[in-house]
Design a protein around this motif. Structure first.
Motif, PDB file in Angstrom:
ATOM      1  N   LEU A 136       0.838  -1.188   0.000  1.00 38.95           N
ATOM      2  CA  LEU A 136       0.000   0.000   0.000  1.00 38.95           C
ATOM      3  C   LEU A 136       0.875   1.241   0.000  1.00 38.95           C
ATOM      4  N   ASP A 137       0.625   2.121  -0.948  1.00 34.32           N
ATOM      5  CA  ASP A 137       1.322   3.402  -1.001  1.00 34.32           C
ATOM      6  C   ASP A 137       0.431   4.430  -0.317  1.00 34.32           C
ATOM      7  N   PRO A 138       0.797   4.874   0.904  1.00 33.13           N
ATOM      8  CA  PRO A 138      -0.076   5.785   1.657  1.00 33.13           C
ATOM      9  C   PRO A 138      -0.404   7.077   0.918  1.00 33.13           C
ATOM     10  N   LYS A 139       0.557   7.637   0.194  1.00 34.39           N
ATOM     11  CA  LYS A 139       0.301   8.890  -0.519  1.00 34.39           C
ATOM     12  C   LYS A 139      -0.743   8.700  -1.612  1.00 34.39           C
ATOM     13  N   SER A 140      -0.616   7.638  -2.358  1.00 36.29           N
ATOM     14  CA  SER A 140      -1.596   7.367  -3.420  1.00 36.29           C
ATOM     15  C   SER A 140      -2.961   7.075  -2.816  1.00 36.29           C
ATOM     16  N   TYR A 141      -2.951   6.327  -1.732  1.00 37.84           N
ATOM     17  CA  TYR A 141      -4.205   5.992  -1.062  1.00 37.84           C
ATOM     18  C   TYR A 141      -4.914   7.259  -0.589  1.00 37.84           C
ATOM     19  N   MET A 142      -4.182   8.155   0.092  1.00 38.08           N
ATOM     20  CA  MET A 142      -4.773   9.386   0.608  1.00 38.08           C
ATOM     21  C   MET A 142      -5.230  10.294  -0.539  1.00 38.08           C
ATOM     22  N   ALA A 143      -4.456  10.364  -1.606  1.00 42.80           N
ATOM     23  CA  ALA A 143      -4.849  11.178  -2.756  1.00 42.80           C
ATOM     24  C   ALA A 143      -6.155  10.660  -3.351  1.00 42.80           C
ATOM     25  N   GLU A 144      -6.271   9.348  -3.435  1.00 41.23           N
ATOM     26  CA  GLU A 144      -7.495   8.740  -3.968  1.00 41.23           C
ATOM     27  C   GLU A 144      -8.695   9.029  -3.064  1.00 41.23           C
ATOM     28  N   ILE A 145      -8.502   8.897  -1.756  1.00 41.83           N
ATOM     29  CA  ILE A 145      -9.581   9.147  -0.802  1.00 41.83           C
ATOM     30  C   ILE A 145     -10.021  10.613  -0.858  1.00 41.83           C
ATOM     31  N   ILE A 146      -9.054  11.529  -0.860  1.00 42.94           N
ATOM     32  CA  ILE A 146      -9.384  12.956  -0.898  1.00 42.94           C
ATOM     33  C   ILE A 146     -10.101  13.298  -2.199  1.00 42.94           C
ATOM     34  N   ASP A 147      -9.638  12.747  -3.311  1.00 47.80           N
ATOM     35  CA  ASP A 147     -10.279  12.992  -4.595  1.00 47.80           C
ATOM     36  C   ASP A 147     -11.714  12.468  -4.589  1.00 47.80           C
ATOM     37  N   ARG A 148     -11.914  11.277  -4.046  1.00 40.76           N
ATOM     38  CA  ARG A 148     -13.254  10.697  -3.975  1.00 40.76           C
ATOM     39  C   ARG A 148     -14.170  11.550  -3.088  1.00 40.76           C
ATOM     40  N   ARG A 149     -13.655  11.989  -1.931  1.00 45.57           N
ATOM     41  CA  ARG A 149     -14.448  12.822  -1.014  1.00 45.57           C
ATOM     42  C   ARG A 149     -14.802  14.162  -1.676  1.00 45.57           C
ATOM     43  N   TYR A 150     -13.839  14.727  -2.407  1.00 46.55           N
ATOM     44  CA  TYR A 150     -14.097  15.993  -3.090  1.00 46.55           C
ATOM     45  C   TYR A 150     -15.212  15.809  -4.118  1.00 46.55           C
ATOM     46  N   LYS A 151     -15.166  14.736  -4.886  1.00 45.53           N
ATOM     47  CA  LYS A 151     -16.201  14.486  -5.892  1.00 45.53           C
ATOM     48  C   LYS A 151     -17.562  14.275  -5.237  1.00 45.53           C
ATOM     49  N   GLU A 152     -17.579  13.550  -4.087  1.00 50.46           N
ATOM     50  CA  GLU A 152     -18.842  13.347  -3.370  1.00 50.46           C
ATOM     51  C   GLU A 152     -19.392  14.684  -2.877  1.00 50.46           C
ATOM     52  N   PHE A 153     -18.516  15.515  -2.334  1.00 58.63           N
ATOM     53  CA  PHE A 153     -18.951  16.819  -1.846  1.00 58.63           C
ATOM     54  C   PHE A 153     -19.441  17.684  -3.005  1.00 58.63           C
ATOM     55  N   LYS A 154     -18.718  17.676  -4.097  1.00 59.64           N
ATOM     56  CA  LYS A 154     -19.100  18.482  -5.254  1.00 59.64           C
ATOM     57  C   LYS A 154     -20.471  18.039  -5.771  1.00 59.64           C
ATOM     58  N   ASN A 155     -20.693  16.734  -5.836  1.00 56.38           N
ATOM     59  CA  ASN A 155     -21.998  16.233  -6.267  1.00 56.38           C
ATOM     60  C   ASN A 155     -23.089  16.651  -5.291  1.00 56.38           C
ATOM     61  N   TRP A 156     -22.811  16.545  -3.989  1.00 54.56           N
ATOM     62  CA  TRP A 156     -23.772  16.961  -2.964  1.00 54.56           C
ATOM     63  C   TRP A 156     -24.075  18.450  -3.103  1.00 54.56           C
ATOM     64  N   TYR A 157     -23.023  19.244  -3.281  1.00 51.84           N
ATOM     65  CA  TYR A 157     -23.182  20.695  -3.409  1.00 51.84           C
ATOM     66  C   TYR A 157     -24.039  21.034  -4.627  1.00 51.84           C
ATOM     67  N   GLU A 158     -23.806  20.373  -5.738  1.00 50.61           N
ATOM     68  CA  GLU A 158     -24.577  20.638  -6.951  1.00 50.61           C
ATOM     69  C   GLU A 158     -26.050  20.272  -6.752  1.00 50.61           C
ATOM     70  N   ARG A 159     -26.331  19.207  -6.006  1.00 46.13           N
ATOM     71  CA  ARG A 159     -27.715  18.802  -5.757  1.00 46.13           C
ATOM     72  C   ARG A 159     -28.431  19.775  -4.819  1.00 46.13           C
ATOM     73  N   HIS A 160     -27.672  20.437  -3.942  1.00 50.47           N
ATOM     74  CA  HIS A 160     -28.281  21.305  -2.926  1.00 50.47           C
ATOM     75  C   HIS A 160     -28.047  22.794  -3.171  1.00 50.47           C
ATOM     76  N   ARG A 161     -27.547  23.127  -4.302  1.00 51.68           N
ATOM     77  CA  ARG A 161     -27.249  24.521  -4.634  1.00 51.68           C
ATOM     78  C   ARG A 161     -28.544  25.330  -4.673  1.00 51.68           C
ATOM     79  N   ILE A 162     -28.499  26.483  -4.059  1.00 54.24           N
ATOM     80  CA  ILE A 162     -29.683  27.341  -3.994  1.00 54.24           C
ATOM     81  C   ILE A 162     -29.830  28.168  -5.252  1.00 54.24           C
ATOM     82  N   LEU A 163     -28.727  28.709  -5.735  1.00 52.00           N
ATOM     83  CA  LEU A 163     -28.787  29.548  -6.936  1.00 52.00           C
ATOM     84  C   LEU A 163     -28.615  28.736  -8.185  1.00 52.00           C
TER      85      LEU A 163
END
Length: 148
Positions: A121-148
């Motif tokens: 396991l490469d910790p840096k690659s693992y963390m980069a993947e997790i952060i990227d996945r979380r960012y995409k989940e947040f971005k999708n959530w934000y787009e679904r709940h955007r007021i404007l």
């Protein structure tokens, strides 16, 4: 103080550190502010220092006449009960109610620890993947709940 801390987000979980329950103590004395933080992955939190530094910077900026101390407490394990009602709702919005309910009797470390037993396991690659996945989940959530 709470409004300031609500501006700081956990880099891996797109929820502010106050509603997530990472702020365990705030003390304001004559000329000193002390904040004690815990982290979702406790000692395994690779971004703990970044969160603490960001908290200290924002508080110092708003209260320039105070000596600000932000302490990282690795002796307390985070659990879901530390999250505010708003934080729990945010967790449910992002990860689903069933996933959040499954955290009620475990700590984040109980979930993460088995993943680190994987060989090569490469910790840096693992963390980069997790952060990227979380960012995409947040971005999708934000787009679904955007007021404007």
């Amino acid at each position: 103080m709470i409004d300031i801390l609500k501006e700081i987000y956990d880099p891996e979980i797109p929820i502010n550190i106050y509603d997530l329950g990472l702020v365990r103590e705030i003390n304001i004395d004559e000329d000193k502010i002390t904040v004690r933080l815990i982290f979702t992955a406790n000692k395994g939190c690779t971004l703990a220092d970044m969160i603490a530094i960001q908290a200290k910077y924002k508080i110092s900026k708003e209260f320039p006449n105070y000596k600000v101390s932000v302490m990282s407490d690795y002796n307390v394990k985070w659990n879901l009960s530390y999250a505010t009602n708003e934080g729990r709702t945010m967790l449910e919005e992002i990860y689903g109610k069933e996933t959040v309910q499954s955290l009620e009797n475990v700590t984040i470390e109980d979930i993460i620890r088995p993943k680190f037993r994987v060989e090569n396991l490469d910790p840096k690659s693992y963390m980069a993947e997790i952060i990227d996945r979380r960012y995409k989940e947040f971005k999708n959530w934000y787009e679904r709940h955007r007021i404007l």
